[in-house]
Design an enzyme around this catalytic site. Structure first.
Site, mmCIF file in Angstrom:
data_model
loop_
_atom_site.group_PDB
_atom_site.id
_atom_site.type_symbol
_atom_site.label_atom_id
_atom_site.label_comp_id
_atom_site.label_asym_id
_atom_site.label_seq_id
_atom_site.Cartn_x
_atom_site.Cartn_y
_atom_site.Cartn_z
ATOM 1 N N ASP A 126 6.256 -5.775 11.754
ATOM 2 C CA ASP A 126 7.310 -6.747 11.422
ATOM 3 C C ASP A 126 8.268 -6.191 10.367
ATOM 4 O O ASP A 126 9.361 -6.729 10.176
ATOM 5 C CB ASP A 126 6.707 -8.081 10.954
ATOM 6 C CG ASP A 126 5.807 -7.970 9.729
ATOM 7 O OD1 ASP A 126 5.603 -6.854 9.223
ATOM 8 O OD2 ASP A 126 5.297 -9.027 9.279
ATOM 9 N N LYS A 157 9.452 3.610 11.335
ATOM 10 C CA LYS A 157 8.880 2.807 12.427
ATOM 11 C C LYS A 157 10.005 2.248 13.307
ATOM 12 O O LYS A 157 9.878 2.188 14.537
ATOM 13 C CB LYS A 157 8.030 1.655 11.871
ATOM 14 C CG LYS A 157 6.760 2.070 11.156
ATOM 15 C CD LYS A 157 5.730 2.751 12.053
ATOM 16 C CE LYS A 157 5.102 1.819 13.068
ATOM 17 N NZ LYS A 157 4.036 2.519 13.856
HETATM 18 P P1 NAD Z 1 -3.967 3.801 8.956
HETATM 19 O O1 NAD Z 1 -3.158 4.523 7.951
HETATM 20 O O2 NAD Z 1 -5.222 3.101 8.519
HETATM 21 O O3 NAD Z 1 -4.391 4.808 10.130
HETATM 22 C C1 NAD Z 1 -3.507 5.746 10.673
HETATM 23 C C2 NAD Z 1 -4.309 6.716 11.529
HETATM 24 O O4 NAD Z 1 -3.381 7.623 12.142
HETATM 25 C C3 NAD Z 1 -5.312 7.568 10.739
HETATM 26 O O5 NAD Z 1 -6.534 7.646 11.418
HETATM 27 C C4 NAD Z 1 -4.633 8.949 10.662
HETATM 28 O O6 NAD Z 1 -5.546 10.021 10.583
HETATM 29 C C5 NAD Z 1 -3.859 8.955 11.977
HETATM 30 N N1 NAD Z 1 -2.698 9.864 11.944
HETATM 31 C C6 NAD Z 1 -1.729 9.934 10.978
HETATM 32 N N2 NAD Z 1 -0.850 10.901 11.278
HETATM 33 C C7 NAD Z 1 -1.257 11.441 12.452
HETATM 34 C C8 NAD Z 1 -0.741 12.475 13.295
HETATM 35 N N3 NAD Z 1 0.364 13.161 12.958
HETATM 36 N N4 NAD Z 1 -1.385 12.765 14.438
HETATM 37 C C9 NAD Z 1 -2.519 12.083 14.787
HETATM 38 N N5 NAD Z 1 -3.059 11.117 14.031
HETATM 39 C C10 NAD Z 1 -2.423 10.794 12.887
HETATM 40 O O7 NAD Z 1 -2.966 2.800 9.646
HETATM 41 P P2 NAD Z 1 -3.208 1.305 10.216
HETATM 42 O O8 NAD Z 1 -3.037 0.347 9.097
HETATM 43 O O9 NAD Z 1 -4.430 1.289 11.052
HETATM 44 O O10 NAD Z 1 -1.923 1.162 11.158
HETATM 45 C C11 NAD Z 1 -1.971 1.594 12.510
HETATM 46 C C12 NAD Z 1 -0.625 1.334 13.162
HETATM 47 O O11 NAD Z 1 -0.317 -0.043 13.097
HETATM 48 C C13 NAD Z 1 0.532 2.061 12.470
HETATM 49 O O12 NAD Z 1 1.411 2.534 13.468
HETATM 50 C C14 NAD Z 1 1.191 0.986 11.630
HETATM 51 O O13 NAD Z 1 2.562 1.254 11.472
HETATM 52 C C15 NAD Z 1 0.953 -0.235 12.483
HETATM 53 N N6 NAD Z 1 0.859 -1.527 11.766
HETATM 54 C C16 NAD Z 1 -0.003 -1.689 10.713
HETATM 55 C C17 NAD Z 1 -0.124 -2.928 10.100
HETATM 56 C C18 NAD Z 1 -1.081 -3.154 8.967
HETATM 57 O O14 NAD Z 1 -1.074 -4.235 8.369
HETATM 58 N N7 NAD Z 1 -1.938 -2.208 8.609
HETATM 59 C C19 NAD Z 1 0.652 -3.994 10.552
HETATM 60 C C20 NAD Z 1 1.548 -3.793 11.629
HETATM 61 C C21 NAD Z 1 1.621 -2.564 12.233
HETATM 62 O O1 TDX Z 2 -1.552 -2.503 -5.655
HETATM 63 C C1 TDX Z 2 -0.818 -3.264 -4.996
HETATM 64 N N1 TDX Z 2 -0.249 -4.350 -5.594
HETATM 65 C C2 TDX Z 2 0.585 -5.215 -4.957
HETATM 66 O O2 TDX Z 2 1.073 -6.184 -5.556
HETATM 67 C C3 TDX Z 2 -0.533 -3.037 -3.590
HETATM 68 C C4 TDX Z 2 -1.123 -1.865 -2.869
HETATM 69 C C5 TDX Z 2 0.322 -3.917 -2.950
HETATM 70 N N2 TDX Z 2 0.884 -4.960 -3.610
HETATM 71 C C6 TDX Z 2 1.791 -5.874 -2.877
HETATM 72 C C7 TDX Z 2 2.927 -5.192 -2.138
HETATM 73 C C8 TDX Z 2 3.126 -6.095 -0.936
HETATM 74 O O3 TDX Z 2 4.003 -7.163 -1.275
HETATM 75 O O4 TDX Z 2 1.003 -6.489 -1.866
HETATM 76 C C9 TDX Z 2 1.744 -6.662 -0.652
HETATM 77 C C10 TDX Z 2 1.014 -5.937 0.473
HETATM 78 O O5 TDX Z 2 1.103 -4.556 0.214
HETATM 79 P P1 TDX Z 2 0.470 -3.462 1.210
HETATM 80 O O6 TDX Z 2 -0.974 -3.762 1.388
HETATM 81 O O7 TDX Z 2 0.872 -2.128 0.705
HETATM 82 O O8 TDX Z 2 1.170 -3.828 2.592
HETATM 83 P P2 TDX Z 2 2.716 -3.931 3.029
HETATM 84 O O9 TDX Z 2 3.602 -3.156 2.152
HETATM 85 O O10 TDX Z 2 3.022 -5.390 3.207
HETATM 86 O O11 TDX Z 2 2.647 -3.196 4.459
HETATM 87 C C11 TDX Z 2 1.541 -3.476 5.378
HETATM 88 O O12 TDX Z 2 1.923 -4.389 6.368
HETATM 89 C C12 TDX Z 2 2.834 -3.942 7.360
HETATM 90 C C13 TDX Z 2 1.030 -2.179 6.014
HETATM 91 O O13 TDX Z 2 0.647 -1.254 4.999
HETATM 92 C C14 TDX Z 2 2.045 -1.594 6.943
HETATM 93 O O14 TDX Z 2 1.511 -0.448 7.595
HETATM 94 C C15 TDX Z 2 2.407 -2.640 7.989
HETATM 95 O O15 TDX Z 2 3.425 -2.174 8.818
#
Ligand code: NAD
Ligand code: TDX
Length: 340
Positions: A126, A157
Protein backbone atom coordinates in the site's frame (compact mmCIF):
# COMPACT_ATOMS: atom_id res chain seq x y z
CA UNK A 1 1.29 -27.21 -10.47
CA UNK A 2 4.82 -25.93 -9.88
CA UNK A 3 5.21 -22.51 -8.25
CA UNK A 4 8.43 -20.56 -7.74
CA UNK A 5 8.13 -18.48 -4.57
CA UNK A 6 10.90 -15.89 -4.42
CA UNK A 7 11.85 -14.45 -1.02
CA UNK A 8 10.38 -17.54 0.67
CA UNK A 9 12.97 -17.42 3.47
CA UNK A 10 11.65 -14.03 4.61
CA UNK A 11 8.63 -13.12 6.73
CA UNK A 12 5.61 -13.23 4.41
CA UNK A 13 7.19 -15.54 1.81
CA UNK A 14 7.85 -18.28 4.41
CA UNK A 15 4.30 -18.04 5.74
CA UNK A 16 3.09 -18.35 2.12
CA UNK A 17 5.28 -21.44 1.53
CA UNK A 18 3.73 -23.11 4.64
CA UNK A 19 0.21 -22.09 3.55
CA UNK A 20 0.65 -23.54 0.04
CA UNK A 21 2.31 -26.80 1.11
CA UNK A 22 -0.46 -27.36 3.67
CA UNK A 23 -3.35 -26.47 1.40
CA UNK A 24 -2.15 -28.07 -1.84
CA UNK A 25 -0.37 -31.37 -1.09
CA UNK A 26 0.02 -32.06 -4.83
CA UNK A 27 1.75 -28.74 -5.67
CA UNK A 28 5.51 -28.40 -6.04
CA UNK A 29 6.82 -25.28 -4.28
CA UNK A 30 10.29 -23.99 -5.14
CA UNK A 31 11.70 -21.28 -2.91
CA UNK A 32 14.30 -19.04 -4.58
CA UNK A 33 15.99 -16.77 -2.06
CA UNK A 34 19.34 -14.97 -1.85
CA UNK A 35 19.39 -15.26 1.96
CA UNK A 36 20.17 -11.61 2.59
CA UNK A 37 20.25 -10.37 6.20
CA UNK A 38 16.43 -10.75 6.13
CA UNK A 39 16.34 -14.33 4.86
CA UNK A 40 16.71 -17.21 7.27
CA UNK A 41 17.02 -20.85 6.30
CA UNK A 42 16.11 -21.99 9.81
CA UNK A 43 12.64 -20.53 9.20
CA UNK A 44 12.10 -23.21 6.54
CA UNK A 45 13.50 -26.14 8.52
CA UNK A 46 10.11 -27.84 8.99
CA UNK A 47 9.59 -28.11 5.21
CA UNK A 48 13.14 -28.83 4.04
CA UNK A 49 12.48 -32.59 3.94
CA UNK A 50 9.09 -32.25 2.26
CA UNK A 51 9.42 -33.97 -1.17
CA UNK A 52 7.18 -31.26 -2.71
CA UNK A 53 9.55 -28.51 -1.59
CA UNK A 54 12.90 -27.35 -2.94
CA UNK A 55 15.12 -24.52 -1.72
CA UNK A 56 17.45 -22.74 -4.14
CA UNK A 57 19.86 -20.05 -2.96
CA UNK A 58 20.04 -17.44 -5.73
CA UNK A 59 19.67 -13.75 -6.44
CA UNK A 60 16.59 -12.72 -8.47
CA UNK A 61 18.90 -10.31 -10.36
CA UNK A 62 21.10 -13.23 -11.50
CA UNK A 63 19.75 -13.91 -15.00
CA UNK A 64 21.75 -17.09 -15.47
CA UNK A 65 20.65 -18.63 -12.17
CA UNK A 66 17.01 -17.63 -12.75
CA UNK A 67 16.98 -19.04 -16.30
CA UNK A 68 18.60 -22.28 -15.13
CA UNK A 69 15.89 -22.73 -12.50
CA UNK A 70 13.16 -22.12 -15.10
CA UNK A 71 14.76 -24.73 -17.39
CA UNK A 72 14.94 -27.27 -14.57
CA UNK A 73 11.51 -26.71 -13.04
CA UNK A 74 9.32 -25.37 -15.86
CA UNK A 75 7.19 -23.41 -13.37
CA UNK A 76 3.50 -22.72 -13.95
CA UNK A 77 3.60 -19.64 -11.72
CA UNK A 78 5.99 -17.24 -10.05
CA UNK A 79 5.01 -15.36 -6.89
CA UNK A 80 7.57 -12.64 -6.22
CA UNK A 81 8.04 -11.75 -2.56
CA UNK A 82 11.81 -11.16 -2.86
CA UNK A 83 12.61 -7.56 -2.01
CA UNK A 84 14.49 -5.23 0.22
CA UNK A 85 11.60 -4.40 2.53
CA UNK A 86 12.64 -1.99 5.26
CA UNK A 87 11.85 1.73 4.80
CA UNK A 88 14.51 2.88 7.31
CA UNK A 89 17.25 0.96 5.49
CA UNK A 90 16.11 2.45 2.17
CA UNK A 91 16.55 5.94 3.62
CA UNK A 92 20.14 5.08 4.65
CA UNK A 93 21.11 3.37 1.38
CA UNK A 94 18.66 3.27 -1.56
CA UNK A 95 20.80 1.50 -4.18
CA UNK A 96 20.17 -2.14 -3.28
CA UNK A 97 16.42 -1.37 -3.21
CA UNK A 98 16.54 -0.22 -6.83
CA UNK A 99 18.59 -3.24 -7.84
CA UNK A 100 16.58 -5.99 -6.15
CA UNK A 101 13.11 -4.49 -6.24
CA UNK A 102 13.17 -3.17 -9.82
CA UNK A 103 15.88 -4.99 -11.76
CA UNK A 104 15.16 -8.27 -9.94
CA UNK A 105 11.49 -8.02 -10.89
CA UNK A 106 12.45 -7.41 -14.54
CA UNK A 107 14.83 -10.37 -14.52
CA UNK A 108 12.11 -12.71 -13.23
CA UNK A 109 9.59 -11.44 -15.78
CA UNK A 110 12.10 -11.80 -18.64
CA UNK A 111 12.48 -15.47 -17.68
CA UNK A 112 8.67 -15.78 -17.61
CA UNK A 113 8.53 -14.36 -21.14
CA UNK A 114 11.31 -16.61 -22.37
CA UNK A 115 10.00 -19.88 -20.95
CA UNK A 116 6.25 -19.13 -20.75
CA UNK A 117 4.16 -18.90 -17.59
CA UNK A 118 0.51 -19.19 -16.52
CA UNK A 119 0.84 -16.39 -13.95
CA UNK A 120 3.45 -13.96 -12.65
CA UNK A 121 2.28 -12.43 -9.37
CA UNK A 122 3.92 -9.34 -7.88
CA UNK A 123 3.60 -8.91 -4.12
CA UNK A 124 3.42 -5.16 -3.64
CA UNK A 125 2.48 -2.73 -0.91
CA UNK A 126 0.00 0.00 0.00
CA UNK A 127 3.02 2.30 0.39
CA UNK A 128 2.98 2.91 -3.38
CA UNK A 129 -0.05 5.17 -2.82
CA UNK A 130 1.87 7.47 -0.45
CA UNK A 131 -0.07 8.49 2.64
CA UNK A 132 -3.45 9.82 3.77
CA UNK A 133 -4.18 12.61 6.25
CA UNK A 134 -4.63 11.48 9.86
CA UNK A 135 -7.74 13.64 10.29
CA UNK A 136 -9.62 12.22 7.27
CA UNK A 137 -10.81 8.77 8.42
CA UNK A 138 -13.24 8.77 5.47
CA UNK A 139 -10.35 8.49 2.94
CA UNK A 140 -8.95 5.12 1.80
CA UNK A 141 -6.57 3.79 -0.87
CA UNK A 142 -8.45 2.14 -3.74
CA UNK A 143 -6.83 0.51 -6.79
CA UNK A 144 -7.50 3.81 -8.63
CA UNK A 145 -5.59 5.98 -6.13
CA UNK A 146 -2.64 7.56 -7.97
CA UNK A 147 0.86 6.28 -7.23
CA UNK A 148 2.65 8.90 -5.10
CA UNK A 149 5.57 7.50 -3.15
CA UNK A 150 7.48 8.90 -0.17
CA UNK A 151 10.54 6.71 0.44
CA UNK A 152 13.19 5.06 -1.74
CA UNK A 153 11.61 1.74 -0.67
CA UNK A 154 8.10 2.64 -1.81
CA UNK A 155 9.44 4.25 -4.99
CA UNK A 156 11.30 1.05 -5.87
CA UNK A 157 8.14 -1.00 -5.25
CA UNK A 158 6.09 1.42 -7.36
CA UNK A 159 8.69 1.21 -10.16
CA UNK A 160 8.36 -2.56 -10.08
CA UNK A 161 4.54 -2.41 -10.16
CA UNK A 162 4.59 -0.14 -13.21
CA UNK A 163 7.03 -2.47 -14.93
CA UNK A 164 4.83 -5.50 -14.18
CA UNK A 165 1.76 -3.79 -15.65
CA UNK A 166 3.83 -2.63 -18.65
CA UNK A 167 4.99 -6.23 -19.31
CA UNK A 168 1.32 -7.19 -19.42
CA UNK A 169 0.37 -4.44 -21.85
CA UNK A 170 3.48 -4.72 -24.05
CA UNK A 171 4.21 -8.47 -24.03
CA UNK A 172 0.84 -9.80 -22.84
CA UNK A 173 2.54 -11.43 -19.85
CA UNK A 174 -0.21 -12.88 -17.57
CA UNK A 175 0.48 -10.83 -14.46
CA UNK A 176 -1.34 -9.80 -11.31
CA UNK A 177 -0.38 -7.40 -8.51
CA UNK A 178 -1.46 -7.28 -4.88
CA UNK A 179 -0.94 -4.21 -2.70
CA UNK A 180 -1.22 -5.11 0.94
CA UNK A 181 -1.16 -3.13 4.16
CA UNK A 182 1.25 -3.79 7.08
CA UNK A 183 1.53 -7.47 7.98
CA UNK A 184 2.33 -8.95 11.40
CA UNK A 185 2.75 -12.49 12.70
CA UNK A 186 5.38 -15.24 13.13
CA UNK A 187 8.84 -14.87 11.54
CA UNK A 188 8.56 -11.07 11.24
CA UNK A 189 12.13 -9.74 11.18
CA UNK A 190 12.94 -7.88 14.43
CA UNK A 191 13.83 -4.59 12.68
CA UNK A 192 10.10 -3.93 12.11
CA UNK A 193 7.81 -2.18 14.63
CA UNK A 194 5.90 -5.05 16.28
CA UNK A 195 8.73 -7.61 16.73
CA UNK A 196 11.21 -4.86 17.66
CA UNK A 197 8.91 -3.65 20.44
CA UNK A 198 8.28 -7.20 21.68
CA UNK A 199 12.03 -7.98 21.79
CA UNK A 200 12.92 -4.70 23.52
CA UNK A 201 10.10 -4.99 26.06
CA UNK A 202 11.17 -8.53 26.96
CA UNK A 203 14.72 -7.24 27.55
CA UNK A 204 13.42 -4.20 29.51
CA UNK A 205 15.08 -1.95 26.91
CA UNK A 206 13.65 1.42 25.77
CA UNK A 207 10.94 1.20 23.07
CA UNK A 208 11.91 3.77 20.39
CA UNK A 209 8.72 5.39 19.06
CA UNK A 210 9.31 7.75 16.12
CA UNK A 211 7.96 11.30 16.49
CA UNK A 212 4.84 11.35 18.67
CA UNK A 213 3.70 7.84 17.73
CA UNK A 214 0.63 9.28 15.99
CA UNK A 215 1.29 7.72 12.56
CA UNK A 216 -1.33 5.18 11.59
CA UNK A 217 -0.85 1.80 9.92
CA UNK A 218 -3.52 -0.70 8.78
CA UNK A 219 -2.46 -4.08 10.24
CA UNK A 220 -3.26 -7.49 8.74
CA UNK A 221 -2.36 -10.92 10.12
CA UNK A 222 0.10 -12.55 7.72
CA UNK A 223 -2.02 -15.67 7.11
CA UNK A 224 -4.86 -13.46 5.84
CA UNK A 225 -2.44 -11.93 3.32
CA UNK A 226 -1.31 -15.41 2.21
CA UNK A 227 -4.94 -16.48 1.64
CA UNK A 228 -5.50 -13.34 -0.44
CA UNK A 229 -2.53 -14.11 -2.72
CA UNK A 230 -3.66 -17.74 -3.02
CA UNK A 231 -7.08 -16.50 -4.24
CA UNK A 232 -5.59 -13.95 -6.64
CA UNK A 233 -3.18 -16.36 -8.36
CA UNK A 234 -5.95 -18.93 -8.83
CA UNK A 235 -9.04 -16.79 -9.50
CA UNK A 236 -7.90 -13.19 -9.90
CA UNK A 237 -8.07 -11.48 -13.30
CA UNK A 238 -4.89 -11.18 -15.34
CA UNK A 239 -3.56 -7.63 -15.65
CA UNK A 240 -5.35 -6.48 -12.49
CA UNK A 241 -4.29 -4.91 -9.21
CA UNK A 242 -5.92 -6.04 -5.93
CA UNK A 243 -5.69 -4.08 -2.67
CA UNK A 244 -5.49 -6.24 0.45
CA UNK A 245 -6.22 -4.92 3.95
CA UNK A 246 -8.50 -5.58 6.88
CA UNK A 247 -9.74 -2.12 7.97
CA UNK A 248 -7.64 -2.33 11.10
CA UNK A 249 -6.08 1.08 11.60
CA UNK A 250 -4.01 1.73 14.70
CA UNK A 251 -1.56 4.44 15.69
CA UNK A 252 1.95 3.28 16.54
CA UNK A 253 1.65 4.40 20.15
CA UNK A 254 -1.58 2.38 20.57
CA UNK A 255 0.22 -0.74 19.28
CA UNK A 256 3.21 -0.22 21.55
CA UNK A 257 0.97 0.24 24.59
CA UNK A 258 -0.97 -2.93 23.74
CA UNK A 259 2.28 -4.92 23.49
CA UNK A 260 3.46 -3.60 26.87
CA UNK A 261 0.10 -4.45 28.44
CA UNK A 262 0.13 -7.97 27.02
CA UNK A 263 3.67 -8.55 28.33
CA UNK A 264 3.00 -6.93 31.71
CA UNK A 265 5.72 -4.32 31.18
CA UNK A 266 5.58 -0.62 32.22
CA UNK A 267 4.80 2.24 29.81
CA UNK A 268 7.87 4.00 31.20
CA UNK A 269 9.86 1.91 28.69
CA UNK A 270 8.43 4.06 25.85
CA UNK A 271 10.99 6.55 24.51
CA UNK A 272 10.06 9.09 21.85
CA UNK A 273 12.90 9.47 19.34
CA UNK A 274 13.59 11.55 16.21
CA UNK A 275 11.00 10.97 13.49
CA UNK A 276 11.63 8.95 10.32
CA UNK A 277 12.49 11.24 7.37
CA UNK A 278 9.48 11.69 5.09
CA UNK A 279 7.39 9.58 7.51
CA UNK A 280 4.07 8.55 5.94
CA UNK A 281 1.19 9.67 8.16
CA UNK A 282 -1.54 7.15 7.58
CA UNK A 283 -2.18 4.06 5.47
CA UNK A 284 -5.71 2.70 5.02
CA UNK A 285 -6.74 0.16 2.41
CA UNK A 286 -10.16 -0.21 0.84
CA UNK A 287 -10.35 -3.97 0.15
CA UNK A 288 -13.79 -3.83 -1.54
CA UNK A 289 -12.54 -5.18 -4.90
CA UNK A 290 -10.95 -8.40 -3.59
CA UNK A 291 -13.93 -8.98 -1.27
CA UNK A 292 -16.45 -8.46 -4.08
CA UNK A 293 -14.63 -10.33 -6.86
CA UNK A 294 -12.85 -13.09 -4.96
CA UNK A 295 -14.82 -13.36 -1.71
CA UNK A 296 -11.77 -12.57 0.43
CA UNK A 297 -12.28 -11.36 3.98
CA UNK A 298 -9.76 -11.14 6.82
CA UNK A 299 -10.27 -13.89 9.41
CA UNK A 300 -7.99 -12.92 12.29
CA UNK A 301 -9.08 -10.06 14.56
CA UNK A 302 -6.21 -7.81 15.61
CA UNK A 303 -6.55 -8.56 19.35
CA UNK A 304 -6.32 -12.33 18.65
CA UNK A 305 -3.56 -11.95 16.06
CA UNK A 306 -1.42 -9.80 18.34
CA UNK A 307 -1.83 -12.30 21.21
CA UNK A 308 -0.89 -15.18 18.87
CA UNK A 309 2.12 -13.23 17.60
CA UNK A 310 3.39 -12.37 21.09
CA UNK A 311 2.94 -16.02 22.13
CA UNK A 312 4.96 -17.09 19.08
CA UNK A 313 7.83 -14.71 19.97
CA UNK A 314 7.77 -16.02 23.56
CA UNK A 315 7.88 -19.64 22.40
CA UNK A 316 10.45 -19.13 19.64
CA UNK A 317 13.03 -17.00 21.36
CA UNK A 318 15.96 -18.83 19.77
CA UNK A 319 14.74 -17.79 16.28
CA UNK A 320 14.86 -14.03 16.95
CA UNK A 321 17.55 -14.00 19.62
CA UNK A 322 19.98 -15.51 17.17
CA UNK A 323 19.15 -12.70 14.71
CA UNK A 324 19.47 -9.84 17.19
CA UNK A 325 22.76 -11.14 18.58
CA UNK A 326 24.48 -11.09 15.15
CA UNK A 327 25.16 -8.26 12.70
CA UNK A 328 21.80 -6.80 13.72
CA UNK A 329 23.58 -5.31 16.76
CA UNK A 330 25.56 -2.96 14.48
CA UNK A 331 22.38 -2.03 12.60
CA UNK A 332 20.61 -1.24 15.88
CA UNK A 333 23.51 0.87 17.18
CA UNK A 334 23.64 2.81 13.90
CA UNK A 335 19.89 3.46 13.69
CA UNK A 336 19.03 3.99 17.33
CA UNK A 337 22.39 4.66 19.10
CA UNK A 338 22.20 8.44 19.28
CA UNK A 339 18.72 8.98 17.83
CA UNK A 340 17.27 11.86 19.88
P1 NAD B 1 11.49 -9.70 4.30
O1 NAD B 1 12.49 -8.61 4.29
O2 NAD B 1 11.13 -10.35 5.61
O3 NAD B 1 11.95 -10.87 3.32
C1 NAD B 1 12.51 -10.62 2.06
C2 NAD B 1 13.10 -11.92 1.54
O4 NAD B 1 13.60 -11.67 0.21
C3 NAD B 1 14.28 -12.45 2.37
O5 NAD B 1 14.17 -13.84 2.55
C4 NAD B 1 15.52 -12.11 1.51
O6 NAD B 1 16.59 -13.00 1.69
C5 NAD B 1 14.92 -12.21 0.11
N1 NAD B 1 15.67 -11.41 -0.88
C6 NAD B 1 16.05 -10.10 -0.77
N2 NAD B 1 16.73 -9.73 -1.86
C7 NAD B 1 16.77 -10.81 -2.68
C8 NAD B 1 17.32 -11.04 -3.98
N3 NAD B 1 18.00 -10.08 -4.63
N4 NAD B 1 17.17 -12.25 -4.54
C9 NAD B 1 16.50 -13.24 -3.88
N5 NAD B 1 15.97 -13.09 -2.66
C10 NAD B 1 16.10 -11.88 -2.08
O7 NAD B 1 10.22 -9.08 3.61
P2 NAD B 1 8.64 -9.33 3.90
O8 NAD B 1 8.22 -8.40 4.97
O9 NAD B 1 8.38 -10.78 4.00
O10 NAD B 1 8.03 -8.78 2.53
C11 NAD B 1 7.86 -9.65 1.41
C12 NAD B 1 7.25 -8.87 0.26
O11 NAD B 1 6.01 -8.33 0.65
C13 NAD B 1 8.11 -7.67 -0.18
O12 NAD B 1 8.06 -7.60 -1.59
C14 NAD B 1 7.42 -6.48 0.46
O13 NAD B 1 7.62 -5.33 -0.32
C15 NAD B 1 5.98 -6.93 0.44
N6 NAD B 1 5.11 -6.37 1.50
C16 NAD B 1 5.47 -6.46 2.82
C17 NAD B 1 4.60 -5.99 3.80
C18 NAD B 1 4.94 -6.10 5.26
O14 NAD B 1 4.20 -5.57 6.10
N7 NAD B 1 6.01 -6.77 5.66
C19 NAD B 1 3.39 -5.42 3.43
C20 NAD B 1 3.06 -5.33 2.06
C21 NAD B 1 3.92 -5.83 1.12
O1 TDX C 1 11.58 1.50 15.87
C1 TDX C 1 10.56 1.87 15.25
N1 TDX C 1 9.78 2.86 15.77
C2 TDX C 1 8.66 3.34 15.15
O2 TDX C 1 7.99 4.24 15.67
C3 TDX C 1 10.17 1.28 13.99
C4 TDX C 1 10.98 0.19 13.36
C5 TDX C 1 9.04 1.78 13.36
N2 TDX C 1 8.32 2.79 13.91
C6 TDX C 1 7.11 3.28 13.20
C7 TDX C 1 7.34 3.67 11.75
C8 TDX C 1 6.01 3.33 11.11
O3 TDX C 1 5.11 4.43 11.25
O4 TDX C 1 6.20 2.19 13.16
C9 TDX C 1 5.49 2.15 11.92
C10 TDX C 1 5.74 0.81 11.25
O5 TDX C 1 7.09 0.77 10.86
P1 TDX C 1 7.73 -0.49 10.10
O6 TDX C 1 7.50 -1.71 10.91
O7 TDX C 1 9.11 -0.12 9.72
O8 TDX C 1 6.77 -0.62 8.83
P2 TDX C 1 6.37 0.41 7.66
O9 TDX C 1 7.37 1.48 7.49
O10 TDX C 1 4.95 0.82 7.91
O11 TDX C 1 6.46 -0.57 6.39
C11 TDX C 1 5.91 -1.93 6.47
O12 TDX C 1 4.65 -2.00 5.88
C12 TDX C 1 4.57 -1.89 4.46
C13 TDX C 1 6.87 -2.93 5.81
O13 TDX C 1 8.16 -2.84 6.42
C14 TDX C 1 6.94 -2.72 4.33
O14 TDX C 1 7.76 -3.72 3.73
C15 TDX C 1 5.53 -2.82 3.76
O15 TDX C 1 5.53 -2.54 2.40
Amino acid sequence: MTIIVTGGAGFIGSNFVFHMLNKYPDYRIICLDKLTYAGNLSTLKTVMDNPNFRFVKADICDREAVNKLFEEEKPDMVVNFAAESHVDRSIEDPEVFLRTNILGTATLMDACRKYGIKRYHQVSTDEVYGDLPIDRPDMFFTEETPIKTSSPYSSSKAGADLLVLAYHRTYNLPVSVSRCSNNYGPYHFPEKLIPLMIANALADKPLPVYGKGENIRDWLYVEDHCRAIDLIIHNGKVGEVYNVGGHNEMSNIEIVKLILKELGKPESLITFVADRKGHDLRYAIDPAKISRELGWLPETKFCDGLKKTIKWYLENREWWQEIISGEYKDYYAKMYGDRK
